[in-house]
Scaffold this active site. Structure first.
Site, mmCIF file in Angstrom:
data_model
loop_
_atom_site.group_PDB
_atom_site.id
_atom_site.type_symbol
_atom_site.label_atom_id
_atom_site.label_comp_id
_atom_site.label_asym_id
_atom_site.label_seq_id
_atom_site.Cartn_x
_atom_site.Cartn_y
_atom_site.Cartn_z
ATOM 1 N N GLY A 99 0.859 -1.092 -0.031
ATOM 2 C CA GLY A 99 -0.055 -0.083 -0.106
ATOM 3 C C GLY A 99 0.906 1.154 0.018
ATOM 4 C CD GLU A 105 2.383 0.015 6.340
ATOM 5 O OE1 GLU A 105 1.215 -0.413 6.102
ATOM 6 O OE2 GLU A 105 3.333 -0.652 5.626
HETATM 7 C C1 5RP Z 1 0.782 -0.911 3.154
HETATM 8 C C2 5RP Z 1 0.993 -2.546 3.666
HETATM 9 C C3 5RP Z 1 -0.293 -3.295 3.832
HETATM 10 O O1 5RP Z 1 -0.358 -3.920 5.052
HETATM 11 C C4 5RP Z 1 -0.318 -4.337 2.932
HETATM 12 O O2 5RP Z 1 -0.044 -4.102 1.706
HETATM 13 C C5 5RP Z 1 -1.394 -5.292 3.084
HETATM 14 O O3 5RP Z 1 -2.365 -4.760 2.417
HETATM 15 P P1 5RP Z 1 -3.797 -5.381 2.446
HETATM 16 O O4 5RP Z 1 -4.091 -5.658 3.889
HETATM 17 O O5 5RP Z 1 -4.876 -4.475 1.592
HETATM 18 O O6 5RP Z 1 -3.644 -6.733 1.716
HETATM 19 O O7 5RP Z 1 1.859 -2.829 4.015
HETATM 20 O O8 5RP Z 1 1.745 -0.480 3.032
#
Ligand code: 5RP
Length: 230
Positions: A99, A105
């Site tokens: 994301g 994060e």
């Molecule tokens: C965002 C992330 C998300 O936690 C990861 O991409 C998982 O996303 P989703 O819950 O939509 O599958 O690391 O940077």
């Protein structure tokens, strides 16, 4: 059961661990969004919570859900972070950043007393690497980092493409690096983080205290170094 229902179940389970008065790290992505919506319900029922968002998108959703937000500086320490992941292996090493929020994060996770990762069953893998590893880079150094990663045998692509690159909340680019299999995540993480131009990578190692996996209509909780049925 769909992946979406598994995400929702994992999120609901994580939120049962939240206590009144907590400062929470709010993850980014569709799974974390389920948790944020559940937390919003808790707030509307009178629970006193405050959140530190890991992205602008999460901040917007949290506001919509009525969760009071504070900056990391204001929070100081975070009691618990709930976040998703793109891949998790059997040692709870993860790839995150699908994301685009990996930097915040990782900072929020580091500032947290406990980190719970919530995923649907498709995210659990034997070895990391099927999901292209996001590497956040300073725009000036992107081409250099790209060629360095190519020399490691991976195929890095600039997220969004050259004409319209994706820009992170902190003004960086992301290289999505197809490694196929990452044999030694610790070594790769150290090598990439030592490369000028790299801001951070989506390899999260030693960060997770508990993993909650939604599988079918159940959740399974894995604590760091031991497994327990939920
Ligand atoms: C965002 C992330 C998300 O936690 C990861 O991409 C998982 O996303 P989703 O819950 O939509 O599958 O690391 O940077």
């Amino acid at each position: 059961m769909s992946a979406d229902s598994e995400k929702r179940l994992a999120a609901a389970r994580a939120v049962t661990l939240v206590e009144d008065g907590m400062t929470l790290g709010l993850g980014t992505g569709s799974t974390a969004s389920y948790a944020i919506r559940f937390l919003g319900m808790k707030v509307s029922e009178g629970m006193r919570l405050r959140g530190v968002p890991t992205s602008e998108a999460t901040a917007a959703l949290a506001r919509e859900c009525g969760i009071p937000l504070v900056s990391l500086k204001e929070a100081g320490r975070i009691d618990l972070t709930i976040d998703g992941a793109d891949e998790v292996d059997t040692q709870m090493r993860m790839i995150k950043g699908g994301g685009g929020a990996l930097l915040r994060e990782k900072i929020v996770a580091a500032a947290s007393d406990a980190v719970i990762i919530i995923v649907d069953a498709s995210k659990v893998v034997q070895k990391l690497g099927s999901f292209p590893l996001p590497v956040e880079v300073v725009p000036f150094g992107a081409a250099y980092v790209q060629s360095m990663i190519e020399s490691l045998g991976a195929r890095p692509t600039l997220r969004g493409g050259e004409a319209n690159p994706f820009i992170t909340d902190d003004g960086h680019y992301i290289l999505d690096c197809a490694f196929r299999t990452i044999e030694r995540p610790e070594e790769l993480s150290a090598m990439l983080n030592a490369t000028p131009g790299v801001v951070d990578t989506g390899l999260f190692i030693g960060v997770t205290d508990a993993l909650i996996v939604g599988r079918g209509d159940q959740t399974k909780v894995f604590k760091r170094s031991k497994q327990a049925n939920a």
